[in-house]
Design a protein around this motif. Structure first.
Motif, PDB file in Angstrom:
ATOM      1  N   ILE A   1       0.823  -1.217   0.000  1.00 32.59           N
ATOM      2  CA  ILE A   1       0.000   0.000   0.000  1.00 32.59           C
ATOM      3  C   ILE A   1       0.856   1.265   0.000  1.00 32.59           C
ATOM      4  CG2 ILE A   1      -1.717   1.320   1.312  1.00 32.59           C
ATOM      5  CD1 ILE A   1      -3.051  -1.416   1.967  1.00 32.59           C
ATOM      6  N   PRO A   2       1.906   1.341   0.835  1.00 34.69           N
ATOM      7  CA  PRO A   2       2.759   2.538   0.738  1.00 34.69           C
ATOM      8  C   PRO A   2       3.399   2.700  -0.649  1.00 34.69           C
ATOM      9  CG  PRO A   2       3.203   1.382   2.780  1.00 34.69           C
ATOM     10  CD  PRO A   2       2.301   0.506   1.969  1.00 34.69           C
ATOM     11  N   ALA A   3       3.783   1.588  -1.266  1.00 33.12           N
ATOM     12  CA  ALA A   3       4.380   1.665  -2.603  1.00 33.12           C
ATOM     13  C   ALA A   3       3.368   2.197  -3.619  1.00 33.12           C
ATOM     14  CB  ALA A   3       4.895   0.296  -3.034  1.00 33.12           C
ATOM     15  N   VAL A   4       2.135   1.737  -3.537  1.00 31.24           N
ATOM     16  CA  VAL A   4       1.085   2.212  -4.443  1.00 31.24           C
ATOM     17  C   VAL A   4       0.841   3.705  -4.244  1.00 31.24           C
ATOM     18  CG1 VAL A   4      -1.394   2.073  -4.980  1.00 31.24           C
ATOM     19  CG2 VAL A   4      -0.045  -0.024  -4.723  1.00 31.24           C
ATOM     20  N   ILE A   5       0.720   4.124  -2.998  1.00 30.61           N
ATOM     21  CA  ILE A   5       0.451   5.533  -2.703  1.00 30.61           C
ATOM     22  C   ILE A   5       1.621   6.401  -3.170  1.00 30.61           C
ATOM     23  CG2 ILE A   5       0.056   7.220  -0.863  1.00 30.61           C
ATOM     24  CD1 ILE A   5      -2.342   5.308  -1.578  1.00 30.61           C
ATOM     25  N   LEU A   6       2.830   5.972  -2.882  1.00 32.02           N
ATOM     26  CA  LEU A   6       4.002   6.732  -3.318  1.00 32.02           C
ATOM     27  C   LEU A   6       4.043   6.848  -4.839  1.00 32.02           C
ATOM     28  CD1 LEU A   6       6.607   8.175  -2.474  1.00 32.02           C
ATOM     29  CD2 LEU A   6       7.760   5.970  -2.649  1.00 32.02           C
ATOM     30  N   TYR A   7       3.817   5.732  -5.509  1.00 32.88           N
ATOM     31  CA  TYR A   7       3.810   5.738  -6.978  1.00 32.88           C
ATOM     32  C   TYR A   7       2.753   6.711  -7.516  1.00 32.88           C
ATOM     33  CZ  TYR A   7       2.758   4.304 -11.735  1.00 32.88           C
ATOM     34  OH  TYR A   7       2.501   4.317 -13.074  1.00 32.88           O
TER      35      TYR A   7
ATOM     36  N   ILE B   1      -6.309  -9.038  -4.780  1.00 34.39           N
ATOM     37  CA  ILE B   1      -7.112  -9.184  -3.555  1.00 34.39           C
ATOM     38  C   ILE B   1      -7.608 -10.620  -3.415  1.00 34.39           C
ATOM     39  CG2 ILE B   1      -9.248  -8.502  -2.397  1.00 34.39           C
ATOM     40  CD1 ILE B   1      -8.813  -5.687  -3.570  1.00 34.39           C
ATOM     41  N   LEU B   2      -8.127 -11.189  -4.477  1.00 26.09           N
ATOM     42  CA  LEU B   2      -8.650 -12.560  -4.403  1.00 26.09           C
ATOM     43  C   LEU B   2      -7.546 -13.575  -4.148  1.00 26.09           C
ATOM     44  CD1 LEU B   2     -11.338 -12.445  -7.219  1.00 26.09           C
ATOM     45  CD2 LEU B   2     -11.710 -12.539  -4.737  1.00 26.09           C
ATOM     46  N   ILE B   3      -6.382 -13.365  -4.746  1.00 25.15           N
ATOM     47  CA  ILE B   3      -5.297 -14.318  -4.531  1.00 25.15           C
ATOM     48  C   ILE B   3      -4.689 -14.134  -3.141  1.00 25.15           C
ATOM     49  CG2 ILE B   3      -2.991 -15.009  -5.287  1.00 25.15           C
ATOM     50  CD1 ILE B   3      -3.943 -14.437  -8.156  1.00 25.15           C
ATOM     51  N   ASP B   4      -4.419 -12.897  -2.756  1.00 25.81           N
ATOM     52  CA  ASP B   4      -3.818 -12.651  -1.437  1.00 25.81           C
ATOM     53  C   ASP B   4      -4.742 -13.038  -0.292  1.00 25.81           C
ATOM     54  OD1 ASP B   4      -1.555 -11.609  -2.613  1.00 25.81           O
ATOM     55  OD2 ASP B   4      -1.795  -9.595  -1.814  1.00 25.81           O
ATOM     56  N   TYR B   5      -5.988 -12.615  -0.365  1.00 23.94           N
ATOM     57  CA  TYR B   5      -6.894 -12.771   0.769  1.00 23.94           C
ATOM     58  C   TYR B   5      -7.861 -13.944   0.639  1.00 23.94           C
ATOM     59  CZ  TYR B   5      -4.992  -8.428   2.333  1.00 23.94           C
ATOM     60  OH  TYR B   5      -4.112  -7.463   2.773  1.00 23.94           O
ATOM     61  N   GLY B   6      -8.119 -14.387  -0.557  1.00 21.58           N
ATOM     62  CA  GLY B   6      -9.033 -15.494  -0.749  1.00 21.58           C
ATOM     63  C   GLY B   6      -8.338 -16.814  -1.009  1.00 21.58           C
ATOM     64  N   HIS B   7      -7.031 -16.752  -1.276  1.00 20.11           N
ATOM     65  CA  HIS B   7      -6.328 -17.963  -1.719  1.00 20.11           C
ATOM     66  C   HIS B   7      -5.048 -18.217  -0.927  1.00 20.11           C
ATOM     67  CE1 HIS B   7      -5.730 -21.115  -4.642  1.00 20.11           C
ATOM     68  NE2 HIS B   7      -4.567 -20.654  -4.985  1.00 20.11           N
ATOM     69  N   PHE B   8      -4.772 -17.413   0.083  1.00 17.13           N
ATOM     70  CA  PHE B   8      -3.596 -17.554   0.947  1.00 17.13           C
ATOM     71  C   PHE B   8      -2.286 -17.503   0.183  1.00 17.13           C
ATOM     72  CE2 PHE B   8      -6.363 -19.223   4.338  1.00 17.13           C
ATOM     73  CZ  PHE B   8      -5.910 -18.403   5.356  1.00 17.13           C
ATOM     74  N   GLN B   9      -2.054 -16.449  -0.500  1.00 21.41           N
ATOM     75  CA  GLN B   9      -0.741 -16.212  -1.096  1.00 21.41           C
ATOM     76  C   GLN B   9      -0.377 -14.763  -0.856  1.00 21.41           C
ATOM     77  OE1 GLN B   9      -0.135 -17.553  -5.066  1.00 21.41           O
ATOM     78  NE2 GLN B   9      -0.893 -19.590  -4.653  1.00 21.41           N
ATOM     79  N   TYR B  10       0.821 -14.391  -1.264  1.00 22.92           N
ATOM     80  CA  TYR B  10       1.293 -13.034  -1.042  1.00 22.92           C
ATOM     81  C   TYR B  10       1.784 -12.403  -2.343  1.00 22.92           C
ATOM     82  CZ  TYR B  10       1.620 -14.654   3.828  1.00 22.92           C
ATOM     83  OH  TYR B  10       1.366 -15.166   5.058  1.00 22.92           O
ATOM     84  N   PRO B  11       1.009 -12.448  -3.433  1.00 25.63           N
ATOM     85  CA  PRO B  11       1.529 -11.912  -4.688  1.00 25.63           C
ATOM     86  C   PRO B  11       1.923 -10.452  -4.635  1.00 25.63           C
ATOM     87  CG  PRO B  11      -0.447 -13.169  -5.116  1.00 25.63           C
ATOM     88  CD  PRO B  11      -0.291 -13.066  -3.620  1.00 25.63           C
ATOM     89  N   SER B  12       1.190  -9.639  -3.912  1.00 25.54           N
ATOM     90  CA  SER B  12       1.551  -8.226  -3.901  1.00 25.54           C
ATOM     91  C   SER B  12       2.931  -8.021  -3.276  1.00 25.54           C
ATOM     92  CB  SER B  12       0.497  -7.388  -3.192  1.00 25.54           C
ATOM     93  OG  SER B  12       0.194  -7.891  -1.923  1.00 25.54           O
ATOM     94  N   ILE B  13       3.316  -8.866  -2.345  1.00 26.45           N
ATOM     95  CA  ILE B  13       4.665  -8.807  -1.784  1.00 26.45           C
ATOM     96  C   ILE B  13       5.638  -9.490  -2.736  1.00 26.45           C
ATOM     97  CG2 ILE B  13       6.145  -9.623   0.089  1.00 26.45           C
ATOM     98  CD1 ILE B  13       4.330  -7.315   0.858  1.00 26.45           C
ATOM     99  N   PHE B  14       5.257 -10.641  -3.262  1.00 30.06           N
ATOM    100  CA  PHE B  14       6.154 -11.388  -4.138  1.00 30.06           C
ATOM    101  C   PHE B  14       6.486 -10.610  -5.399  1.00 30.06           C
ATOM    102  CE2 PHE B  14       4.452 -15.659  -2.365  1.00 30.06           C
ATOM    103  CZ  PHE B  14       5.184 -15.464  -1.216  1.00 30.06           C
ATOM    104  N   PHE B  15       5.522  -9.881  -5.947  1.00 33.69           N
ATOM    105  CA  PHE B  15       5.802  -9.101  -7.151  1.00 33.69           C
ATOM    106  C   PHE B  15       6.882  -8.073  -6.868  1.00 33.69           C
ATOM    107  CE2 PHE B  15       1.258  -9.935  -8.763  1.00 33.69           C
ATOM    108  CZ  PHE B  15       1.673 -11.117  -9.353  1.00 33.69           C
TER     109      PHE B  15
END
Length: 178
Positions: A125-131, A157-171
Motif C-alpha cells: 500500500i505505501p508503494a502504491v500511494i508513493l507511486y 485481492i482474491l489471490i492474497d486474501y481469498g487464496h492464501f498467497q502473497y503476490p503483492s509482496i512477491f511481485f
C-alpha cells in the motif's frame, strides 16, 4: 489537505475490501494430503524456521520438495521466515517440523490472514500511494483514481486474501532478485 483525506479514504476502502474477502474459504481447506495454498504458506514457514538456509531449496529427509517445496526466490523465503518467527511466539505448534503438516485452526487462519494484511500495510500500500502521488503531469483526481484502481484490483485481492498467497509482496521482491 483534501488530497490526503481522499488518499486515506482510498486506503481504508482497500483495507475493508481486502479483509472482507478474507472471511471466505480457500482452495484445499480440509482436503488432505496437500490442503491447498494455505498449507503451502504455513509449510514454508515451517521449513524456513526449522532448517538451515542451505536446505531450503533441496530435497532432504526434513524437506520433501514434493510436499509444497519452497519454489519462490530467497527474498520471499525470508518473508516466510519472518512470519515464522512471529508464529513461533504465538504458538510453536503452527510451525513444528513434520508434526504441523496439515495444521488448520481458526487462530492460525486469522494469523495467516493478518500476515497478508500487515505485509500489504508495510510494503504494498505505501508503494502504491508513493507511486500514484509521484505521477507527473497528472491531476490529484487522476492520482486518487489510479490508487483506487490499483488498491481495488480484484486479482491481487482474491489471490492474497481469498487464496492464501502473497503476490503483492512477491511481485515486489521478484523485481529485486537477480
Amino acid at each position: 489537505m483534501e488530497k490526503w483525506s481522499l488518499i486515506t479514504i482510498t486506503v481504508l476502502l482497500g483495507l475493508i475490501v481486502r479483509w472482507s474477502v478474507s472471511f471466505g474459504s480457500y482452495s484445499g481447506a480440509g482436503k488432505p494430503p496437500m490442503y491447498g495454498d494455505y498449507e503451502a504458506q504455513r509449510h514454508w514457514q515451517e521449513v524456513t524456521y526449522n532448517l538451515p538456509i542451505k536446505e531450503w531449496y533441496f530435497n532432504t529427509s526434513d524437506n520433501n520438495l514434493q510436499y509444497w517445496g519452497l519454489d519462490y526466490p530467497p527474498l520471499t523465503a525470508y518473508h516466510s521466515l519472518l512470519c515464522a518467527y512471529v508464529a513461533k511466539l504465538i504458538n510453536p505448534d503452527w510451525i513444528a517440523l513434520h508434526t504441523s503438516r496439515g495444521y488448520e485452526s481458526q487462530p492460525h487462519k486469522l494469523f495467516m490472514r493478518a500476515t497478508v494484511l500487515i505485509a500489504d500495510l508495510l510494503v504494498y500500500i505505501p508503494a502504491v500511494i508513493l507511486y500514484c502521488c509521484c505521477l507527473k503531469e497528472t491531476s490529484t483526481k487522476k492520482k486518487i483514481a489510479s490508487a483506487l484502481c490499483i488498491l481495488l484490483y480484484p486479482g491481487l485481492i482474491l489471490i492474497d486474501y481469498g487464496h492464501f498467497q502473497y503476490p503483492s509482496i512477491f511481485f515486489k521482491t521478484k523485481e529485486f532478485q537477480f
